[in-house]
Write a protein that holds these residues in place. Sequence first.
Motif, mmCIF file in Angstrom:
data_model
loop_
_atom_site.group_PDB
_atom_site.id
_atom_site.type_symbol
_atom_site.label_atom_id
_atom_site.label_comp_id
_atom_site.label_asym_id
_atom_site.label_seq_id
_atom_site.Cartn_x
_atom_site.Cartn_y
_atom_site.Cartn_z
ATOM 1 N N ASN A 296 44.763 43.560 35.371
ATOM 2 C CA ASN A 296 44.514 42.321 36.102
ATOM 3 C C ASN A 296 43.475 42.477 37.258
ATOM 4 O O ASN A 296 43.335 42.414 38.421
ATOM 5 C CB ASN A 296 45.667 41.865 37.289
ATOM 6 N N CYS B 158 42.228 40.644 40.559
ATOM 7 C CA CYS B 158 42.815 40.603 41.619
ATOM 8 C C CYS B 158 42.311 41.228 42.710
ATOM 9 O O CYS B 158 42.368 42.540 42.737
ATOM 10 C CB CYS B 158 44.202 40.997 41.269
ATOM 11 N N ARG C 189 43.170 41.610 45.766
ATOM 12 C CA ARG C 189 44.235 42.006 46.668
ATOM 13 C C ARG C 189 44.403 43.642 46.337
ATOM 14 O O ARG C 189 44.464 44.548 46.986
ATOM 15 C CB ARG C 189 45.384 41.298 46.568
ATOM 16 N N ARG C 190 44.887 43.679 44.910
ATOM 17 C CA ARG C 190 45.187 44.868 44.507
ATOM 18 C C ARG C 190 43.973 46.019 44.698
ATOM 19 O O ARG C 190 44.385 46.947 44.914
ATOM 20 C CB ARG C 190 45.917 44.902 43.134
ATOM 21 N N ALA D 61 44.315 36.610 45.725
ATOM 22 C CA ALA D 61 45.230 37.522 44.633
ATOM 23 C C ALA D 61 44.840 36.620 43.434
ATOM 24 O O ALA D 61 44.459 35.683 43.275
ATOM 25 C CB ALA D 61 46.645 37.444 45.073
ATOM 26 N N ALA D 62 45.342 37.195 42.220
ATOM 27 C CA ALA D 62 45.245 36.464 41.113
ATOM 28 C C ALA D 62 46.636 36.748 40.493
ATOM 29 O O ALA D 62 46.838 37.336 39.257
ATOM 30 C CB ALA D 62 43.913 37.195 40.436
ATOM 31 N N TYR D 63 47.681 35.946 40.974
ATOM 32 C CA TYR D 63 48.978 36.252 40.434
ATOM 33 C C TYR D 63 48.960 35.740 39.173
ATOM 34 O O TYR D 63 48.635 34.495 38.774
ATOM 35 C CB TYR D 63 50.108 35.589 41.321
ATOM 36 N N CYS E 289 52.521 40.224 36.576
ATOM 37 C CA CYS E 289 52.400 40.916 37.835
ATOM 38 C C CYS E 289 53.865 41.631 38.235
ATOM 39 O O CYS E 289 53.895 42.881 38.621
ATOM 40 C CB CYS E 289 51.942 40.253 39.065
ATOM 41 N N PHE F 265 54.144 45.173 36.845
ATOM 42 C CA PHE F 265 53.444 46.488 37.294
ATOM 43 C C PHE F 265 53.010 46.517 38.695
ATOM 44 O O PHE F 265 52.245 47.473 38.971
ATOM 45 C CB PHE F 265 52.190 46.272 36.280
ATOM 46 N N CYS F 266 53.177 45.485 39.526
ATOM 47 C CA CYS F 266 52.692 45.482 41.004
ATOM 48 C C CYS F 266 53.923 45.476 42.003
ATOM 49 O O CYS F 266 54.447 44.468 41.878
ATOM 50 C CB CYS F 266 51.542 44.459 41.012
ATOM 51 N N MET G 219 53.555 44.274 44.862
ATOM 52 C CA MET G 219 53.280 43.133 45.783
ATOM 53 C C MET G 219 53.809 41.865 44.957
ATOM 54 O O MET G 219 53.629 40.999 45.512
ATOM 55 C CB MET G 219 51.796 43.061 46.148
ATOM 56 N N ALA G 220 54.420 41.871 43.908
ATOM 57 C CA ALA G 220 54.561 40.900 42.892
ATOM 58 C C ALA G 220 55.336 39.666 43.670
ATOM 59 O O ALA G 220 55.076 38.530 43.508
ATOM 60 C CB ALA G 220 54.938 41.221 41.509
ATOM 61 N N CYS H 13 53.399 37.956 46.112
ATOM 62 C CA CYS H 13 52.506 37.213 45.603
ATOM 63 C C CYS H 13 53.138 35.935 44.833
ATOM 64 O O CYS H 13 52.380 34.781 44.679
ATOM 65 C CB CYS H 13 51.428 37.772 44.576
HETATM 66 S S1 SF4 Z 1 51.132 41.029 42.312
HETATM 67 FE FE1 SF4 Z 1 49.619 40.124 43.676
HETATM 68 S S2 SF4 Z 1 48.639 41.992 44.326
HETATM 69 FE FE2 SF4 Z 1 49.682 42.824 42.779
HETATM 70 S S3 SF4 Z 1 48.126 42.389 40.773
HETATM 71 FE FE3 SF4 Z 1 49.521 40.412 40.940
HETATM 72 S S4 SF4 Z 1 48.180 39.240 42.322
HETATM 73 FE FE4 SF4 Z 1 47.314 41.148 42.603
#
Ligand code: SF4
Length: 379
Positions: free
Chosen positions: A36, A39, A41-42, A295-297, A301, A304-305, A307-308, A311
Amino acid sequence: MPLPPFSAPLDRLARLRGPLAPKAYDARKITALTTNPACDRRTVLDAAGIDKAALARRVGFDPRFGQSPFTITRGLAFEELVKRDGYAELLRLLREQTGTPIAEAAVADLNEVGGNGSLTVRHKETARLIDRLAAGDAERLILDHPVLTMEVAGRTAILEPDALTHRVGGRFHLVEIKSFPAIDGVADPLAVAEAAKQAAVYAIALRQAFKSAGYNPELVAEEFLLVCPKDFGNRPYGRLVDLRQERENIAFQLTRLRRAEDLAVQLPDDATFDVRDDSGHSSAQLTQSVSALNAAYTPGCLSFCEMARFCRQEAEESASPARLGSAVRNVMPGLDSTRTVLEMLDGTGSPAADPGQAEVLDRLRKAERLRRARRTAVA
Ligand code: SF4
């Protein structure tokens, strides 16, 4: 290349993190980042070495994500087994898979150098040995946990592949040791694809290391040796896996990442990602800081993230079309809220702002008419 561990510079990213030790980039993180690349944010959180799982918890969204301690322990135990007794199993698999005589193979254990386990010393020794290997000296030397570096979003990531083999057919092969099983010679394709992505990250770093030392990056083989347990036992099984496609894809995505420092300067002065419970920063402050980064949710996500879940809620609150997946997002170019689109479609919202929006709305109306017609036909 001198090794700048993340702890060193007192720059903006380090200040955002606070006094906690930084979480280093690893291959898994880099593949997630390149999944991603849009994004910001990440990109910033990873470059600043933020513990994203802790951050997610502090802002009220338990990540429910990541490898279980059991999986990590099992993985370490299996790797130890592969390398036990003078790397006997690794050497056996190399002989089986590459057909090379390995009688003279020796292993340089780079987990430490003369009792020194610092990354800087290990990286320097790795560079010295790679220079010898590529020059044709010590061709039968296998490197255990060499230390490589790679530029990611303007920061230096430090990478440790499981092993790098001696020269086989003129090329050097990376080795990835995984604890997922291969049943009757077939492993879970998703797990293999993930291993190939990680190997591709190492291959990019290794090619760079060869290039920096003045050697042809093509010396790095286009296949890596995947080692995993055979069937339901613990006997190591290995096969060569092509990594070219993943390598090209990740190398391209890395070029799309924006520099984390450039993104971080856009944050307000009082922004913080200090996740310590006793930092004096409230959850609301942390939430505000996270929200200040674009962010680019996408639903992907969630796989793998850390913060999903945060977001996802943010995307739902703003009715972002992307929260429904790229297929929905792509049919609404220029329209950033499904709520607004629905209001436009039923005539309660403001009219389309430009011909592009009008065209999208027209297409959506036609799709809706088609859907109604189909439902009537079925009824
Ligand atoms: S969950 Fe949020 S911070 Fe993580 S890659 Fe997706 S949009 Fe970005």
